[in-house]
Design a protein around this motif. Structure first.
Motif, PDB file in Angstrom:
ATOM      1  N   UNK A 134       0.835  -1.210   0.000  1.00 13.25           N
ATOM      2  CA  UNK A 134       0.000   0.000   0.000  1.00 13.25           C
ATOM      3  C   UNK A 134       0.866   1.255   0.000  1.00 13.25           C
ATOM      4  N   UNK A 135       1.912   1.246   0.818  1.00 16.82           N
ATOM      5  CA  UNK A 135       2.818   2.392   0.885  1.00 16.82           C
ATOM      6  C   UNK A 135       3.528   2.599  -0.448  1.00 16.82           C
ATOM      7  N   UNK A 136       3.975   1.516  -1.049  1.00 19.86           N
ATOM      8  CA  UNK A 136       4.650   1.612  -2.350  1.00 19.86           C
ATOM      9  C   UNK A 136       3.704   2.212  -3.390  1.00 19.86           C
ATOM     10  N   UNK A 137       2.462   1.756  -3.394  1.00 17.57           N
ATOM     11  CA  UNK A 137       1.477   2.280  -4.343  1.00 17.57           C
ATOM     12  C   UNK A 137       1.249   3.775  -4.108  1.00 17.57           C
ATOM     13  N   UNK A 138       1.108   4.161  -2.862  1.00 13.17           N
ATOM     14  CA  UNK A 138       0.899   5.577  -2.537  1.00 13.17           C
ATOM     15  C   UNK A 138       2.095   6.419  -2.973  1.00 13.17           C
ATOM     16  N   UNK A 139       3.291   5.919  -2.752  1.00 17.42           N
ATOM     17  CA  UNK A 139       4.498   6.648  -3.155  1.00 17.42           C
ATOM     18  C   UNK A 139       4.555   6.835  -4.668  1.00 17.42           C
ATOM     19  N   UNK A 140       4.237   5.783  -5.409  1.00 24.57           N
ATOM     20  CA  UNK A 140       4.260   5.877  -6.873  1.00 24.57           C
ATOM     21  C   UNK A 140       3.183   6.842  -7.360  1.00 24.57           C
ATOM     22  N   UNK A 141       1.994   6.745  -6.820  1.00 22.97           N
ATOM     23  CA  UNK A 141       0.918   7.655  -7.218  1.00 22.97           C
ATOM     24  C   UNK A 141       1.284   9.113  -6.940  1.00 22.97           C
ATOM     25  N   UNK A 142       1.839   9.373  -5.774  1.00 25.89           N
ATOM     26  CA  UNK A 142       2.246  10.741  -5.445  1.00 25.89           C
ATOM     27  C   UNK A 142       3.383  11.215  -6.344  1.00 25.89           C
ATOM     28  N   UNK A 155       8.791   9.492   0.510  1.00 26.59           N
ATOM     29  CA  UNK A 155       9.320   9.995  -0.755  1.00 26.59           C
ATOM     30  C   UNK A 155      10.443  11.011  -0.552  1.00 26.59           C
ATOM     31  N   UNK A 156      10.342  11.791   0.515  1.00 20.97           N
ATOM     32  CA  UNK A 156      11.363  12.813   0.772  1.00 20.97           C
ATOM     33  C   UNK A 156      12.729  12.203   1.058  1.00 20.97           C
ATOM     34  N   UNK A 157      12.748  10.970   1.560  1.00 24.40           N
ATOM     35  CA  UNK A 157      14.032  10.336   1.903  1.00 24.40           C
ATOM     36  C   UNK A 157      14.416   9.217   0.929  1.00 24.40           C
ATOM     37  N   UNK A 158      13.628   9.036  -0.112  1.00 18.18           N
ATOM     38  CA  UNK A 158      13.890   7.970  -1.080  1.00 18.18           C
ATOM     39  C   UNK A 158      14.730   8.493  -2.233  1.00 18.18           C
ATOM     40  N   UNK A 159      15.622   7.643  -2.699  1.00 20.19           N
ATOM     41  CA  UNK A 159      16.482   8.023  -3.815  1.00 20.19           C
ATOM     42  C   UNK A 159      15.738   7.961  -5.148  1.00 20.19           C
TER      43      UNK A 159
END
Length: 135
Positions: free
Chosen positions: A11-19, A62-66
């Motif tokens: 769910x988190x991965x999906x939210x990150x990609x959508x954002x 997302x702010x801390x992801x490369x």
């Protein structure tokens, strides 16, 4: 979405990609956030307050992801082929939220599609389906 794939990390991965799709053109609009909220609610059958928490967590993540690769891998491992196709439709829905497809949004959709091992024809069909709703 098939229930066996319904982990918080997915769910988190999906939210990150959508954002990421929404912010690819560097303009995060309110209507994009509303659409993402609706997608997460429907795709994962989540309560409204859980969706908001998930979106808040995704924003921080997302702010801390490369890059998006880690999220794409998570989705690839845990979504069925049909769920992947539905998810790509959702990405295009977010990308077209402002009425046009920005080239950076399109590039990000293609990048995620590649990680999800989806065929080019599937991406073209998903894009055409969303465009047909816009006419």
């Amino acid at each position: 979405m098939e229930k066996y794939n319904d982990s918080h990390q997915t769910q988190l991965a999906a939210a990150c990609v959508l954002l990421s799709i929404a912010d690819a053109d560097e303009v995060l609009e309110e209507n994009e956030l509303v659409i993402i909220h609706e997608i997460l609610h429907e795709f994962f059958s989540l309560e409204q307050n859980i969706v908001q928490s998930l979106m808040d967590e995704a924003t921080k993540t997302l702010k801390i992801s490369a890059d998006l690769f880690q999220f794409g891998v998570q989705l690839n491992k845990n979504l069925s082929h049909d769920d992947k196709l539905d998810f790509i439709n959702c990405l295009f829905e977010v990308a077209y939220a402002d009425g046009k497809l920005h080239y950076l949004e399109h590039h990000t959709v293609k990048k995620i599609s590649n990680i999800l091992n989806l065929h080019r024809d599937d991406i073209i069909a998903a894009k055409a389906e969303i465009e047909s709703y816009m006419d």
